[in-house]
Enzyme design. Structure first.
Site, short mmCIF file in Angstrom:
data_model
loop_
_atom_site.label_atom_id
_atom_site.label_comp_id
_atom_site.label_asym_id
_atom_site.label_seq_id
_atom_site.Cartn_x
_atom_site.Cartn_y
_atom_site.Cartn_z
N ASP A 157 0.79 -1.21 -0.16
CA ASP A 157 -0.05 0.01 0.13
C ASP A 157 0.89 1.22 -0.07
O ASP A 157 0.53 2.19 0.87
CB ASP A 157 -0.94 0.03 1.22
CG ASP A 157 -1.75 1.09 1.39
OD1 ASP A 157 -2.38 1.63 0.24
OD2 ASP A 157 -2.00 1.60 2.52
N GLU A 211 3.47 -7.92 7.78
CA GLU A 211 2.33 -8.51 7.32
C GLU A 211 2.58 -9.69 6.27
O GLU A 211 1.76 -9.68 5.33
CB GLU A 211 1.10 -7.49 6.73
CG GLU A 211 0.88 -6.65 7.94
CD GLU A 211 -0.27 -5.84 7.55
OE1 GLU A 211 -0.78 -5.75 6.55
OE2 GLU A 211 -0.95 -5.24 8.33
N TYR A 222 -6.53 -3.25 13.15
CA TYR A 222 -7.50 -2.00 12.64
C TYR A 222 -8.88 -2.43 13.03
O TYR A 222 -9.74 -2.26 12.54
CB TYR A 222 -7.26 -2.09 11.08
CG TYR A 222 -6.06 -1.55 10.67
CD1 TYR A 222 -6.02 0.18 10.50
CD2 TYR A 222 -4.87 -2.20 10.40
CE1 TYR A 222 -4.67 0.46 10.17
CE2 TYR A 222 -3.70 -1.89 9.91
CZ TYR A 222 -3.50 -0.38 9.90
OH TYR A 222 -2.23 0.24 9.55
N GLU A 250 1.22 -0.77 13.99
CA GLU A 250 0.12 -0.16 13.14
C GLU A 250 -1.09 -0.27 13.66
O GLU A 250 -1.69 -1.41 14.26
CB GLU A 250 0.01 -0.77 11.97
CG GLU A 250 1.25 -0.54 10.80
CD GLU A 250 1.03 -0.94 9.48
OE1 GLU A 250 -0.23 -1.10 9.07
OE2 GLU A 250 1.96 -1.29 8.77
#
Ligand code: BDP
Length: 603
Positions: free
Chosen positions: A163, A417, A473, A510
């Site tokens: 990303d 990740e 998240y 994150e």
């Protein structure tokens, strides 16, 4: 690999500035044997994409060429002349005066070659053929495809498995430096520090290993303090040097010594090199991360090297600005997500006392990674599709070789990740961890950053990490606009990880929410500044519930450019600062929180 510096015996010359530039359209053969038919100018260092502005350059996928002239002074010809690229993204072939000199794959680490056999006094020409293509053998991982269009032209495409925008070019400094023919090739610094009951250094022995090329009579090691006063000295390629009352390098309170190595022959100085270094200890003990014997709490960010126009090109003013913003916020650390940052940034962090988790470019090792539908992603057959092991080993080797002496680096992040759940994951991870363990003379802790898709019920590799680092998240990709569920699920998630790994420290690398600066709402509306602030309030409240939770590095320090797509509003907007470094509302809220949290003994 040593950073190029000027010393009594060495010179450095910059090749930065405007180079000639050519987009290779795959329609004619370019011969580096003669000056290339370049039709544009390009600033080095810098990514070419945004400098080029229009789509033919900005979005070009394939090869580009850089070329410039440089002068070699006659005085240098008897020295060892080295051409060094701090980074070339992602794969480079380098020619000097039309002759092939070196090849390098991997876009974020330095490489160099001796060019004495290729240069002459006076004018010379350097040409670089650069590829920005990524595939299943590269890091980062890209999905490569090609087709022939209706005009018979080859069209290449890379769909990024990550990303951030695939900025490329000669993104860092290009230099020619010289050393004598007999020279210091490398210096490895380790230290034995005994701490007293106040966590000060009671006894400090610095072990200086010097790799010398050539024949010398003496290797003298001198340790200088910040006032350039000699505090200790030793000799030999393996020198143990004791520093009395050594001052430790502390997070946010750095102290740097300098190891000056002098090679002597017949009483004359042959070569010398100076390596700045800080003395500190790092240790993971149970679920504590100890720096200089005390439990450290990470407050900070995942970042990017990303700025307007420069793209991923080095921007030292921005680095200084970012360090000041981080300090203003009460942060003490960051991760070099998702690739090694410039050597200048690492030196700056040594100087400023910022704590760094140093990451290799191992990102995108997840089949079908997508930022569009994270919660729907399943674990697939990543490890039978990817062939990244060789590049992974190379990047790890080069990263540790480059950054091993930096006090700011306290942990290596081996992957971001990755698929840590699917078939083949365990084998791949075991190999990479074992490989990395052998590299670091300072034996720093190792980790990888766990993906939420590979949660507690799926991940099969977390035991390999010294600290469990996670990206989560809840309240963004999961439980969107439902903070009640988000908080509940976050608590359950942390409890489950702790139950399985009671002796491991856990931290977040994150967590974040996209936020368009200027958007506001009373209700919990995603993309507003109010939503982002509430997101951080809830996450922070949960972090404070758990003793084993040793750090919060949010995502992201600043907005950054990504590939285009309907889930990105001119880039990723999870910044606490905009891309231009203006604070969003959450920055002030976090600032108030972080200024209250001490660097040590919070938990
Ligand atoms: C994670 C990635 C990071 C992304 C972030 C996001 O590690 O590179 O930018 O999430 O979605 O998947 O914002």
């Amino acid at each position: 690999m040593l950073y190029p510096i000027l010393t009594d015996t060495r010179t450095v010359q910059s090749l930065d500035g405007i180079w000639k530039f050519l987009v290779d359209t795959d329609t004619e053969t370019i011969d580096p044997g003669t000056p290339i038919p370049a039709d544009r100018s390009m600033a080095v260092p810098g990514s070419f994409n945004d400098q080029g502005m229009t789509r033919d350059v900005r979005m070009h996928c394939g090869y580009v060429w850089y070329e410039r002239e440089f002068m070699i002074s006659r005085a240098l010809l008897d020295e060892r002349i080295v051409l060094r690229f701090d980074a070339a993204t992602h794969e480079a072939d380098v020619y000097v005066n039309g002759q092939f000199v070196m090849h390098h794959k991997g876009g974020f680490l330095p490489f160099e070659a001796e060019i004495n056999d290729f240069v002459q006094a006076g004018a010379n020409r350097v040409t670089v053929k650069l590829s920005n293509m990524l595939d299943h053998t590269t890091l980062p991982v890209g999905n490569y495809s090609e087709r022939v269009d209706e005009n018979g032209k080859l069209v290449r495409k890379v769909s990024e498995n990550f990303d951030f925008f695939n900025y490329a070019g000669l993104t860092r400094y290009v230099r020619i430096y010289t050393t004598p023919k007999t020279y210091v090739r490398d210096i490895v610094l380790t230290y034995d520090v005994t701490l007293d009951e106040n966590f000060a250094a009671a006894k400090t022995v610095v072990k200086v290993k010097t790799d010398v090329v050539g024949d010398v009579d003496a290797v003298d090691v001198v340790i200088l303090d910040e006032d350039r006063q000699v505090v200790a000295s030793g000799c030999g390629c393996d020198a143990d040097v004791e520093i009395a009352d050594a001052r430790l390098w502390q997070p946010m309170n750095a102290y740097l010594y300098t190891a000056r190595i002098e090679l002597k022959k017949d009483g004359e100085l042959v070569d010398c090199y100076e390596e700045p270094f800080g003395i500190r200890t790092v240790e993971v003990r149970g679920n504590k991360f100890l720096i200089n014997g005390r439990p450290f709490y990470f407050k900070g960010y995942g970042k990017h090297e990303d700025s307007y126009i420069n793209g991923r090109g080095i921007n030292e003013a921005l680095n200084v600005c970012d360090i000041n913003l981080m300090r203003w916020m009460g942060a003490n650390s960051f991760r070099t997500s998702h690739y090694p940052y410039s050597e200048e940034m690492m030196r700056l962090c040594d100087r400023e006392g910022f704590v760094v988790i140093d990451e290799v470019p191992a990102v995108g090792q997840f089949e079908g990674f997508s930022v569009d539908s994270a919660s729907g992603m399943g674990v697939k057959s990543t490890w039978s599709k990817l062939d990244t092991k060789a590049q992974h080993e190379q990047d790890l080797t080069e990263l540790v070789a480059r950054d091993k002496n930096h006090a700011c680096v306290v942990m290596w992040s081996l992957m971001n990740e990755p698929d840590s759940a699917g078939p083949g994951a365990r084998e791949y991870f075991e190999h990479i961890f074992a490989f990395a363990r052998k590299l670091d003379p300072q034996q720093r802790p190792l980790t990888y950053v766990n993906f939420q898709v590979c949660g507690i019920d799926k991940d099969i590799c977390a035991d390999l990490s010294d600290v469990i680092c996670m990206n989560r998240y809840f309240g963004w990709y999961w439980d969107t606009a439902d903070f009640v569920s988000a908080e509940k699920h976050l608590i359950e998630d942390l409890e489950a990880w702790h139950a399985k790994y009671p002796d491991k420290a856990i931290m977040f690398c994150e967590y974040g929410a996209d936020t368009v600066a200027g958007f506001h709402a009373v209700d919990d509306i995603p993309f507003t500044e109010d939503y982002q602030q509430k997101y951080y309030e809830i996450n922070s409240r949960v972090f404070d519930m758990f003793d084993f939770f040793i750090g919060e590095q949010l995502w992201n320090f600043a907005d950054f450019e990504t590939k285009t797509g309907i889930n990105r509003v001119q880039g990723n907007k999870k910044g606490i600062f905009t891309r231009g470094r203006e604070p969003k509302a959450a920055a002030r809220w976090l600032r108030n929180r972080w200024l209250e949290i001490p660097d040590f003994d919070y938990k």
